[in-house]
Design a protein around this motif. Structure first.
Motif, short mmCIF file in Angstrom:
data_model
loop_
_atom_site.label_atom_id
_atom_site.label_comp_id
_atom_site.label_asym_id
_atom_site.label_seq_id
_atom_site.Cartn_x
_atom_site.Cartn_y
_atom_site.Cartn_z
N VAL A 44 0.82 -1.21 0.00
CA VAL A 44 0.00 0.00 0.00
C VAL A 44 0.86 1.26 0.00
CG1 VAL A 44 -1.69 1.35 1.30
CG2 VAL A 44 -1.90 -1.15 1.22
N LEU A 45 0.56 2.13 -0.95
CA LEU A 45 1.11 3.49 -0.92
C LEU A 45 0.00 4.43 -0.48
CD1 LEU A 45 3.17 5.76 -1.69
CD2 LEU A 45 2.14 5.72 -3.99
N PHE A 46 0.26 5.19 0.55
CA PHE A 46 -0.71 6.20 0.98
C PHE A 46 -0.20 7.56 0.53
CE2 PHE A 46 -2.70 8.65 4.73
CZ PHE A 46 -3.85 8.91 4.01
N VAL A 47 -1.06 8.30 -0.15
CA VAL A 47 -0.68 9.64 -0.60
C VAL A 47 -1.52 10.66 0.16
CG1 VAL A 47 -0.42 11.20 -2.55
CG2 VAL A 47 -0.16 8.73 -2.90
N GLY A 48 -0.85 11.55 0.86
CA GLY A 48 -1.52 12.60 1.62
C GLY A 48 -0.96 13.96 1.29
N ASP A 49 -1.39 14.95 2.08
CA ASP A 49 -0.84 16.29 1.88
C ASP A 49 -0.50 16.95 3.21
OD1 ASP A 49 -3.52 16.76 2.72
OD2 ASP A 49 -3.43 18.78 1.88
N HIS A 50 -0.51 16.16 4.28
CA HIS A 50 -0.40 16.74 5.62
C HIS A 50 0.37 15.77 6.52
CE1 HIS A 50 -1.73 18.33 9.52
NE2 HIS A 50 -2.10 19.43 8.86
N GLU A 51 1.01 16.32 7.53
CA GLU A 51 1.77 15.46 8.44
C GLU A 51 0.88 14.44 9.15
OE1 GLU A 51 5.09 15.13 8.40
OE2 GLU A 51 4.74 16.48 6.70
N ARG A 52 -0.41 14.77 9.30
CA ARG A 52 -1.36 13.80 9.86
C ARG A 52 -1.43 12.53 9.00
NH1 ARG A 52 -5.02 17.96 11.20
NH2 ARG A 52 -5.77 17.95 9.06
N ASP A 53 -1.35 12.73 7.70
CA ASP A 53 -1.39 11.59 6.78
C ASP A 53 -0.11 10.77 6.90
OD1 ASP A 53 -3.91 12.40 5.64
OD2 ASP A 53 -2.82 13.93 4.50
N ARG A 54 1.01 11.48 6.97
CA ARG A 54 2.28 10.78 7.13
C ARG A 54 2.26 9.95 8.43
NH1 ARG A 54 7.14 11.92 4.97
NH2 ARG A 54 6.55 14.06 4.47
N GLY A 55 1.73 10.55 9.47
CA GLY A 55 1.65 9.86 10.76
C GLY A 55 0.81 8.59 10.67
N ALA A 56 -0.31 8.69 9.96
CA ALA A 56 -1.18 7.51 9.82
C ALA A 56 -0.48 6.41 9.02
CB ALA A 56 -2.49 7.91 9.14
N ALA A 57 0.22 6.81 7.95
CA ALA A 57 0.95 5.83 7.14
C ALA A 57 2.02 5.14 7.98
CB ALA A 57 1.58 6.51 5.92
N GLU A 58 2.72 5.94 8.80
CA GLU A 58 3.77 5.35 9.64
C GLU A 58 3.15 4.41 10.67
OE1 GLU A 58 6.16 8.56 11.16
OE2 GLU A 58 7.11 8.86 9.19
N ASP B 212 3.75 8.98 0.44
CA ASP B 212 4.28 10.09 -0.36
C ASP B 212 3.31 11.26 -0.21
OD1 ASP B 212 5.90 11.57 -2.07
OD2 ASP B 212 6.12 9.91 -3.49
N GLN B 213 3.82 12.47 -0.47
CA GLN B 213 3.02 13.65 -0.16
C GLN B 213 2.91 14.61 -1.34
OE1 GLN B 213 2.92 14.77 3.96
NE2 GLN B 213 3.56 16.84 3.45
N VAL B 214 1.68 14.98 -1.62
CA VAL B 214 1.41 15.99 -2.64
C VAL B 214 1.84 17.35 -2.10
CG1 VAL B 214 -0.48 17.24 -3.79
CG2 VAL B 214 -0.52 14.75 -3.68
N SER B 215 2.41 18.16 -2.98
CA SER B 215 2.77 19.52 -2.58
C SER B 215 2.54 20.42 -3.79
CB SER B 215 4.24 19.59 -2.17
OG SER B 215 5.06 19.39 -3.29
N GLU B 216 2.82 21.70 -3.63
CA GLU B 216 2.63 22.60 -4.76
C GLU B 216 3.54 22.23 -5.93
OE1 GLU B 216 2.83 26.66 -3.43
OE2 GLU B 216 1.08 26.33 -2.15
#
Ligand SMILES: [Mg+2]
Ligand SMILES: [Zn+2]
Length: 172
Positions: free
Chosen positions: A134-148, A155-159
């Motif tokens: 599973v790859l989880f793609v988020g845009d916020h540290e909350r998402d990174r935390g959940a993936a960890e 991976d994280q979307v940014s501008e």
């Protein structure tokens, strides 16, 4: 490079889990998407979802919508927004296989609000996926935390980096 590490190892991935706001649609400044007319797809996100489907991977939405329990929007409206969103995604050749949503406010201390792992774990259980698939793609540290917490890739979307660029890097 060790197997299973980093972008370009789409051969082991079976699913892309996606946050919604800031990944699929544009974040609303200090607010919530309370109705469909406020839902704006980010450039390339529909193509990204079509790409995920073309590559034969599952796409699963993992979203915090505390606006529901803040009484800013009834759950039925959020469900309607998701119905419209799914229809647009399918019209563009993509698919979302499931939607997992936490409606709780942070002060409720639920087990499912990201950065907790429960929504990701529930989805992995339902689709019989292991975290390394599973790859989880988020845009916020909350998402990174959940993936960890769920031991998934992240991976994280940014501008500078859209969902489409990320999916191409990981899946092609
Ligand atoms: Mg977000
Ligand atoms: Zn929750």
């Amino acid at each position: 490079m060790p197997k299973n590490e980093g972008p370009g190892k789409g051969n082991v991935l079976k699913a892309v889990f996606l946050d919604r706001d800031g990944v699929i649609n544009r974040n609303i400044d200090k607010g919530y998407v309370t109705e469909w007319r406020l839902f704006e797809f980010l450039p390339d996100s529909l193509e990204a979802l079509a790409h995920i489907k073309k590559k034969g991977l599952l796409a699963v939405l993992i979203t915090n919508q505390s606006c529901i329990n803040r009484n800013l929007v009834p759950k039925e409206n959020v469900d309607d927004i998701h119905k419209c969103m799914l229809a647009e995604i399918e019209r563009a050749g993509g698919k979302l296989d499931a939607v997992y949503m936490c409606p709780h406010r942070p002060d409720e201390g639920c087990a499912c609000r990201k950065p907790r792992a429960e929504l990701l774990e529930r989805a992995m259980r339902d689709f019989k996926l292991s975290p390394d698939e599973v790859l989880f793609v988020g845009d916020h540290e909350r998402d990174r935390g959940a993936a960890e917490a769920a031991h998934c890739r992240y991976d994280q979307v940014s501008e500078r980096r859209s969902l489409f660029e990320i999916t191409k890097e990981w899946l092609d």
